[in-house]
Design an enzyme around this catalytic site. Sequence first.
Site, PDB file in Angstrom:
ATOM      1  N   GLU A   1       0.832  -1.206   0.000  1.00  0.00           N
ATOM      2  CA  GLU A   1       0.000   0.000   0.000  1.00  0.00           C
ATOM      3  C   GLU A   1       0.870   1.261   0.000  1.00  0.00           C
ATOM      4  O   GLU A   1       0.542   2.232  -0.654  1.00  0.00           O
ATOM      5  CB  GLU A   1      -0.949   0.011   1.202  1.00  0.00           C
ATOM      6  CG  GLU A   1      -2.074  -1.010   1.105  1.00  0.00           C
ATOM      7  CD  GLU A   1      -3.006  -0.767  -0.081  1.00  0.00           C
ATOM      8  OE1 GLU A   1      -3.007   0.347  -0.650  1.00  0.00           O
ATOM      9  OE2 GLU A   1      -3.729  -1.711  -0.456  1.00  0.00           O
TER      10      GLU A   1
ATOM     11  N   TYR B   1      -6.068   6.292   4.795  1.00  0.00           N
ATOM     12  CA  TYR B   1      -6.253   5.303   3.737  1.00  0.00           C
ATOM     13  C   TYR B   1      -5.453   4.031   4.030  1.00  0.00           C
ATOM     14  O   TYR B   1      -5.989   2.915   4.018  1.00  0.00           O
ATOM     15  CB  TYR B   1      -5.869   5.869   2.354  1.00  0.00           C
ATOM     16  CG  TYR B   1      -5.724   4.742   1.386  1.00  0.00           C
ATOM     17  CD1 TYR B   1      -6.851   4.075   0.910  1.00  0.00           C
ATOM     18  CD2 TYR B   1      -4.471   4.240   1.042  1.00  0.00           C
ATOM     19  CE1 TYR B   1      -6.741   2.963   0.102  1.00  0.00           C
ATOM     20  CE2 TYR B   1      -4.346   3.123   0.241  1.00  0.00           C
ATOM     21  CZ  TYR B   1      -5.485   2.498  -0.234  1.00  0.00           C
ATOM     22  OH  TYR B   1      -5.365   1.384  -1.008  1.00  0.00           O
TER      23      TYR B   1
ATOM     24  N   ASP C   1      -9.331   5.624  -1.426  1.00  0.00           N
ATOM     25  CA  ASP C   1      -8.263   6.245  -2.213  1.00  0.00           C
ATOM     26  C   ASP C   1      -8.906   6.970  -3.403  1.00  0.00           C
ATOM     27  O   ASP C   1     -10.135   7.095  -3.480  1.00  0.00           O
ATOM     28  CB  ASP C   1      -7.250   5.188  -2.669  1.00  0.00           C
ATOM     29  CG  ASP C   1      -7.843   4.198  -3.670  1.00  0.00           C
ATOM     30  OD1 ASP C   1      -9.078   4.235  -3.903  1.00  0.00           O
ATOM     31  OD2 ASP C   1      -7.083   3.400  -4.231  1.00  0.00           O
TER      32      ASP C   1
END
Length: 335
Positions: free
Chosen positions: A26, A109, A127
């Site tokens: 991520e 996020y 996102d």
Amino acid sequence: LGWYAENARDLPWRREVTPYRVWISEIMLQQTRVEAVKGYFARFIGALPGPAELAAVDERELLKLWEGLGYYSRARNLRKAARVIMETYGGELPASHEALLTLPGVGPYTAGAVASIAFGLPEPAVDGNVLRVLSRLTADNSDIADPAVKRAAERTVRGIIPAGRAGAFNQALMELGATVCIPNGAPRCDDCPIQLLCEGFHRGNAAVLPLRAAKKARRVENRTVLVVRCGQLVGLRQRPKKGLLAGLWELPSLDGHLSPDELRAALTEMGWSVRKLLSLRPAKHIFTHVEWHMNGVYVELDAPAPALTFVTPAELRDAYALPSAFRSFVSVLED
Ligand code: SF4
């Protein structure tokens, strides 16, 4: 969820899901395309398979693993966070959204993505892909660059996460945005599993959504970048600890586009003994807020210049992470 089960892309970080792998992927995927991340991810996990190795890695090796991915503070924050994980959480990422949020470099996020995908916690992970899907799905004209709009989207998603399926649900929304409800005015509505529900599709304005306030124009900086050789060695310097590309090694450069005479005079004044100057092909590099327009010059010296560090081309290749802004100039050393 049904669509995602059949259409999820086969990505390296999905093959084996662990909190560490989800976190690393991520962070890498922020500001970087999936295709570009695949190779970096495999290399990074191979070299640093868990928080213990990441916490202990030295900075030069870490930046070398990150070389070319950009936004290097992400790599430094990963190591800082790994040290917190070792010291405070016994070497395992914490299974709590609030605790994840306290780790350096982890925002709402990323905390939501790790919490839901790795731990199955019912947290949203909103996102740019998810914001785009939601804005088209509800034909919402709000500016998605507004943090209040993002927070509202997080509340919306939190309210519709199916019980026990948070990870798959968040990934399904992201996947839909990445592969079907794609950006730049071209959603592939004919292939979309939620077309029937989509207000933007029915009103015919999906392609112009989402709205986003115009960005400020980037500042243009002209630079003269030097490929400095002294015998077989190459001259590098380290950037200041703060600001753009903080603390990274770089090819030395001067402000402005200098003519050969101006450059020779400036270098002589700096105490450099210049033997030869040769012009290289100019290059451009775009950062988030600045654009560098670079004229390259190959500089041959009779003696090492003060204030530079001299390394062999092999050391430069294997041990020093040079930002990609300089990549086209470094290619002249590869002969
Ligand atoms: Fe996006 Fe089109 Fe699907 Fe609506 S129907 S969510 S605009 S791809």
